[in-house]
Design a protein around this motif. Structure first.
Motif, PDB file in Angstrom:
ATOM      1  N   VAL A   3      -1.186  70.992 -25.322  1.00  0.00           N
ATOM      2  CA  VAL A   3      -2.065  71.198 -24.655  1.00  0.00           C
ATOM      3  C   VAL A   3      -2.519  69.886 -23.806  1.00  0.00           C
ATOM      4  O   VAL A   3      -2.684  69.742 -22.687  1.00  0.00           O
ATOM      5  N   ARG A   6      -0.133  69.977 -20.848  1.00  0.00           N
ATOM      6  CA  ARG A   6      -0.324  70.712 -20.025  1.00  0.00           C
ATOM      7  C   ARG A   6      -1.941  70.352 -18.992  1.00  0.00           C
ATOM      8  O   ARG A   6      -1.588  70.505 -17.981  1.00  0.00           O
ATOM      9  N   HIS A   7      -2.654  69.510 -19.700  1.00  0.00           N
ATOM     10  CA  HIS A   7      -3.811  69.093 -18.967  1.00  0.00           C
ATOM     11  C   HIS A   7      -3.414  67.894 -18.043  1.00  0.00           C
ATOM     12  O   HIS A   7      -3.545  67.760 -16.769  1.00  0.00           O
ATOM     13  N   ILE A  10      -1.580  69.883 -15.284  1.00  0.00           N
ATOM     14  CA  ILE A  10      -2.617  70.434 -14.216  1.00  0.00           C
ATOM     15  C   ILE A  10      -3.199  69.420 -13.188  1.00  0.00           C
ATOM     16  O   ILE A  10      -3.403  69.756 -11.996  1.00  0.00           O
ATOM     17  N   SER A  26      -2.608  79.788 -13.914  1.00  0.00           N
ATOM     18  CA  SER A  26      -2.491  80.496 -15.144  1.00  0.00           C
ATOM     19  C   SER A  26      -1.038  81.217 -15.230  1.00  0.00           C
ATOM     20  O   SER A  26      -0.171  81.036 -16.080  1.00  0.00           O
ATOM     21  N   THR A  35      -8.123  80.373 -20.559  1.00  0.00           N
ATOM     22  CA  THR A  35      -7.659  79.104 -21.188  1.00  0.00           C
ATOM     23  C   THR A  35      -7.535  78.111 -20.130  1.00  0.00           C
ATOM     24  O   THR A  35      -8.127  76.916 -20.190  1.00  0.00           O
ATOM     25  N   ILE A  36      -7.280  78.508 -18.785  1.00  0.00           N
ATOM     26  CA  ILE A  36      -7.211  77.394 -17.503  1.00  0.00           C
ATOM     27  C   ILE A  36      -8.498  77.076 -17.359  1.00  0.00           C
ATOM     28  O   ILE A  36      -8.916  75.864 -16.967  1.00  0.00           O
ATOM     29  N   ARG A  38     -11.150  76.790 -19.377  1.00  0.00           N
ATOM     30  CA  ARG A  38     -11.555  75.580 -20.429  1.00  0.00           C
ATOM     31  C   ARG A  38     -11.020  74.343 -20.027  1.00  0.00           C
ATOM     32  O   ARG A  38     -11.559  73.293 -20.141  1.00  0.00           O
ATOM     33  N   ASP A  39      -9.587  74.396 -19.591  1.00  0.00           N
ATOM     34  CA  ASP A  39      -8.992  73.153 -19.569  1.00  0.00           C
ATOM     35  C   ASP A  39      -9.408  72.443 -18.147  1.00  0.00           C
ATOM     36  O   ASP A  39      -9.746  71.293 -18.161  1.00  0.00           O
ATOM     37  N   LYS A  42     -12.874  70.793 -19.022  1.00  0.00           N
ATOM     38  CA  LYS A  42     -12.636  69.749 -20.112  1.00  0.00           C
ATOM     39  C   LYS A  42     -12.200  68.434 -18.981  1.00  0.00           C
ATOM     40  O   LYS A  42     -12.655  67.341 -18.974  1.00  0.00           O
ATOM     41  N   LEU A  43     -11.264  68.773 -18.015  1.00  0.00           N
ATOM     42  CA  LEU A  43     -10.638  67.794 -17.135  1.00  0.00           C
ATOM     43  C   LEU A  43     -11.797  67.201 -16.200  1.00  0.00           C
ATOM     44  O   LEU A  43     -11.802  66.131 -15.663  1.00  0.00           O
TER      45      LEU A  43
END
Length: 256
Positions: A3, A6-7, A10, A26, A35-36, A38-39, A42-43
């Motif tokens: 994760v 991935r962050h 991104i 995605s 999921t994206i 949510r990512d 958070k970012l």
């Protein structure tokens, strides 16, 4: 892929492309759109990007001030109309503070030549007001920001501390009903906060494009603003948000 990795990727993609859609991310990372989302949430909380409708945009350059010449031509009609309305709130004998926004400069141009004391950190505002014989102008001094032609920093903040004014007129880069007012430059945000602290009331001048936006440095909560002047293109949801927070506002029509 982990994760965290991935962050990081991104953020790299968003900074490289400046803006990217959820569907694109995605497919790229082979995860669901949920999921994206949510990512991205958070970012955004970590100030690594800014979510937009359907995707995300880079904030890589947001901490760098936009040049005055560029700001002068961005939403100029809206800013001028808001400034004209703001000037109506000034009475002869008032002591006011103006920030270094383009809207404050338009205010200075529209201001009548009556007895006033104006405190400002803007070189352009000070020069404009110098043409008016009855207006006493006090400049903060401080560290010069070349792009905005304004003073910021500890010296500017200390000089503001010496005064008390009736009204503070400020603008900002972002107005978010829940997250409050924000600016892309931390120095400017700190100074605007100081301007509010020495004033009996604060008038926010922000065109409709500023609403729903969050940028790098928070200035204050929306309910700390006494009065908002914006343009008539503001979305109904933001009007409802201001009303719920008990913030008075006025919308102006824009010609041209």
């Amino acid at each position: 892929m982990l994760v965290a990795e991935r962050h990081r990727k991104i953020v790299d993609v968003v900074n490289e492309k400046l803006s990217v859609r959820v569907t694109e991310l995605s497919k790229l990372f082979k995860v669901t759109e949920e999921t994206i989302r949510r990512d991205l949430e958070k970012l955004e909380k970590e100030n690594l990007l800014r979510r937009s409708h359907g995707g995300a945009v880079s904030i890589q350059d947001e901490q760098t001030e936009v040049s005055y010449t560029e700001r002068e031509i961005t939403n100029a009609a809206e800013k001028r109309a808001i400034a004209v309305e703001a000037v109506k709130l000034i009475q002869p004998g008032d002591q006011i503070v103006l920030d270094a926004s383009t809207t404050a400069w338009y205010m200075a141009k529209e201001m009548p030549d009556v007895p006033l004391t104006v405190l400002t950190n803007s070189i352009k505002v000070a020069v404009e007001l110098s043409k008016k014989e009855q207006v006493r102008v006090i400049s903060t001094g401080g560290m010069l920001q070349p792009k905005s032609l304004s003073y910021v920093g500890p010296l500017a903040e200390r000089s503001l501390n010496m005064y008390h004014v009736n009204k503070a007129f400020i603008s900002c880069k972002g107005v978010h009903i829940e997250a409050g007012l924000s600016d892309s430059n931390e120095w400017q945000a700190l100074l605007k906060r100081q301007m509010m602290s020495i004033s009996d009331q604060t008038i926010l001048m922000a065109d409709s494009t500023k609403f729903g936006v969050r940028t790098f440095a928070q200035i204050t909560e929306i309910q700390k603003i006494s009065y908002v002047i914006t343009d008539s293109l503001i979305k109904e949801s933001y009007i409802s948000g201001l009303e719920e927070k008990g913030v008075q506002f006025n919308t102006v029509m824009v010609n041209g």
